[in-house]
Design an enzyme around this catalytic site. Structure first.
Site, PDB file in Angstrom:
ATOM      1  N   LYS A 158       0.821  -1.215   0.000  1.00 14.55           N
ATOM      2  CA  LYS A 158       0.000   0.000   0.000  1.00 14.55           C
ATOM      3  C   LYS A 158       0.850   1.258   0.000  1.00 14.55           C
ATOM      4  O   LYS A 158       1.888   1.326   0.670  1.00 14.55           O
ATOM      5  CB  LYS A 158      -0.879   0.032   1.265  1.00 14.55           C
ATOM      6  N   GLY A 161     -10.559  -2.652   8.973  1.00  7.35           N
ATOM      7  CA  GLY A 161     -10.157  -2.853  10.368  1.00  7.35           C
ATOM      8  C   GLY A 161     -11.304  -2.932  11.346  1.00  7.35           C
ATOM      9  O   GLY A 161     -11.103  -2.852  12.559  1.00  7.35           O
ATOM     10  N   GLY A 204     -13.666  -5.086   5.966  1.00  6.64           N
ATOM     11  CA  GLY A 204     -14.552  -5.643   6.990  1.00  6.64           C
ATOM     12  C   GLY A 204     -14.892  -7.103   6.804  1.00  6.64           C
ATOM     13  O   GLY A 204     -15.659  -7.671   7.578  1.00  6.64           O
ATOM     14  N   SER A 252      -7.685  -7.523   8.383  1.00  2.00           N
ATOM     15  CA  SER A 252      -7.396  -7.942   9.753  1.00  2.00           C
ATOM     16  C   SER A 252      -8.038  -9.286  10.091  1.00  2.00           C
ATOM     17  O   SER A 252      -7.654  -9.932  11.063  1.00  2.00           O
ATOM     18  CB  SER A 252      -7.918  -6.878  10.719  1.00  2.00           C
TER      19      SER A 252
END
Lengths: 309, 199
Positions: free
Chosen positions: A95, A167, A228, A250
């Site tokens: 990124k 996240g 998500g 995550s």
């Protein structure tokens, strides 16, 4: 490594072209139906590869930790990216901050396979995104709606992903963005020439790009789901809503059992429309990552509002 | 005649669309099918293993049982086209990357492949190549993190070359290519494969 000598190049006079749209979009197509996993070291990258990830995203910290830590989030340390590139044989993405073309130049020099110009990091330019056509390697960008997606494609993005809300372990925002994009594409079908011109103006993109999207009935580049997604069923949900593939940030390494989650999400992405297999792969995985209720979040805490122009 | 495309991961729809267009031009009233389960292999007359990530495709072909079944069907003469990752999996011998990732090759062609042999995505390229088998007009070959076929032996023969590297090989019912014919509008290779299936 296979080496072609300069001598051969001169005698055969065959022109090889690099960095074309076809090669950039083609790379993105090779990721279809697959899962791209966020990793922060070589060991995690290896777990992802063993589980069947099509690619890994090399990061300093996963989005949940970036969110918790606050401050300015930047491109990962090149040493970290190199460690991850050395650990696996699958493509490695990394990124850079929105608009930070110098970070992108560094990532290209490192030889990463795709750059994510990402709202997960702190934006570096509030007016412009990177002119991605100047690069040889492909870019992926986040979008919440069709206008954002087409602006990014017009700047040279070879892949689009929903922004979702990174996240949080909460799929609701990714669902919102995917459904909105689908709806906006479907609406193009019913529009007159005049209305299409107005849309192109509103989206600030060439009319041809709007028409191409209408004719295809989908984005002209691969469209992944991100932001998500943390369980096999989340992956199935997004695939059934029309995603071409999945990014898991995550969700894997913040769960209690990363190996099992990684493998289960890969299988769920392939068998997204087979509830029996989904039931089997979802069994006994242990606790997923802790989530955040995005409806209770302060607007300013949301990463998706970054880089919308 | 029913041609299937292994649909576990990668550029699947591109092959299905290319096959459909090619069959239409050849006036064959059939549609290509997505092969997502081992039972989908039962009534097909030709199979394409597409490009994608070879490690991912390999793992999913093993868990679905397609890996074993394709080996069996190949022995019965099923025509197979493998492109890029698909070509890697068809090989009998691989390189260090294949060992390191515990990739289980189908081992159907007498060849040794080297993964990512030209380098990373920044080294991906496209070029016009000469393939006499499909005519004099050059074919636009698209190489994405492509493998190289280091050598062939036995019944596996070189089918196409680019500069000094082998980019296509053929063994009776099987054709393997290191590039992506499904990413161009030139249908000659898909037509060639359809004719292999019709034989």
């Amino acid at each position: 490594m296979f080496v072609i000598s300069d001598e051969m190049k001169i005698t055969e006079k065959i022109v090889e072209m690099k960095g074309t749209d076809r090669l950039k979009r083609g790379f993105a197509k090779m990721c279809k139906g697959g899962v791209i996993m966020d990793v922060v070291n070589g060991e995690q990258a290896k777990i992802a590869e063993d589980a069947g990830a099509v690619s890994v995203m090399a990061l300093e910290a996963v989005p949940a930790d970036i969110r918790a830590k606050g401050g300015v989030a930047r491109m990962a340390d090149p040493q970290k990216i190199k460690e991850i590139m050395d650990a696996v044989t699958i493509p490695v993405m990394a990124k850079c901050r929105i608009g930070h073309f110098a970070e992108a130049q560094i990532l290209e020099a490192l030889g990463v396979d795709m750059i994510d110009e990402s709202e997960v990091l702190t934006p570096a330019d509030e007016e412009d995104h990177i002119d991605k056509r100047k690069f040889t390697i492909p870019f992926v960008c986040g979008a919440r709606n069709l206008g954002e997606a087409l602006r990014r494609i017009n700047e040279g993005a070879a892949m689009i992903r929903t922004k979702g809300e990174p996240g949080t372990g909460n799929v609701v925002e990714a669902v919102r963005h995917m459904k909105l994009m689908n709806r906006e594409i479907a609406e193009l079908k019913k529009m007159s020439e005049k209305q299409l011109k107005e849309k192109a103006k509103e989206y600030r993109v060439p009319l041809e790009l709007v028409k191409e999207t209408r004719d295809l009935g989908r984005l002209p580049v691969v469209n992944f789901a991100a932001g998500g997604i943390s369980t096999p069923s989340d992956s199935s949900l997004m695939m059934q809503l029309g995603a071409d593939g999945i990014f898991v940030g995550s969700g894997i390494f913040k769960s209690k059992n990363p190996k099992a989650y990684a493998k289960a999400i890969v299988e769920a992405t392939m068998h997204y429309d087979d509830p029996k297999i989904l039931a089997k792969v979802s069994e006994g995985l242990g606790e997923p990552m802790e989530g955040i209720d995005t409806s209770k979040m302060d607007e300013k805490q949301k990463m998706q509002i970054r880089g919308t122009d | 005649m029913k041609i299937g495309v292994v649909a576990v991961q990668g550029a699947v729809s591109e092959h299905v669309e290319a096959l459909n267009k090619a069959m239409e031009e050849l006036k064959i009233d059939e549609k290509a099918v997505y092969v997502r389960d081992v039972k989908d292999l039962n009534d097909i007359s030709g199979i394409v293993i597409p490009g994608g990530e070879s490690t991912t495709i390999n793992r999913l072909m093993l868990t679905t049982g397609m890996h074993e079944r394709i080996i069996e069907l190949s022995e019965e003469g099923l025509p197979i086209l493998g492109t890029c990752a698909g070509a890697i999996l068809l090989a009998k011998e691989g390189d260090e990357q294949i060992k390191q990732t515990n990739t289980v090759l189908l081992g159907l062609m007498d060849m040794k492949v080297l993964r990512n042999a030209y380098g990373r995505q920044v080294d991906s390229f496209e070029a016009d190549v000469k393939i006499p088998e499909i005519g004099n007009k050059p074919f636009r070959a698209v190489f994405i993190r492509a493998p190289v076929i280091e050598r062939v032996w036995g019944n596996t023969k070189v089918w196409a070359k680019h500069k000094n590297t082998i980019i296509g090989v053929k063994k009776e019912n099987i054709l393997a290519l290191t590039f992506h014919p499904e990413l161009t509008n030139d249908l000659r290779i898909h037509k060639y494969f359809i004719k292999m299936v019709m034989k």
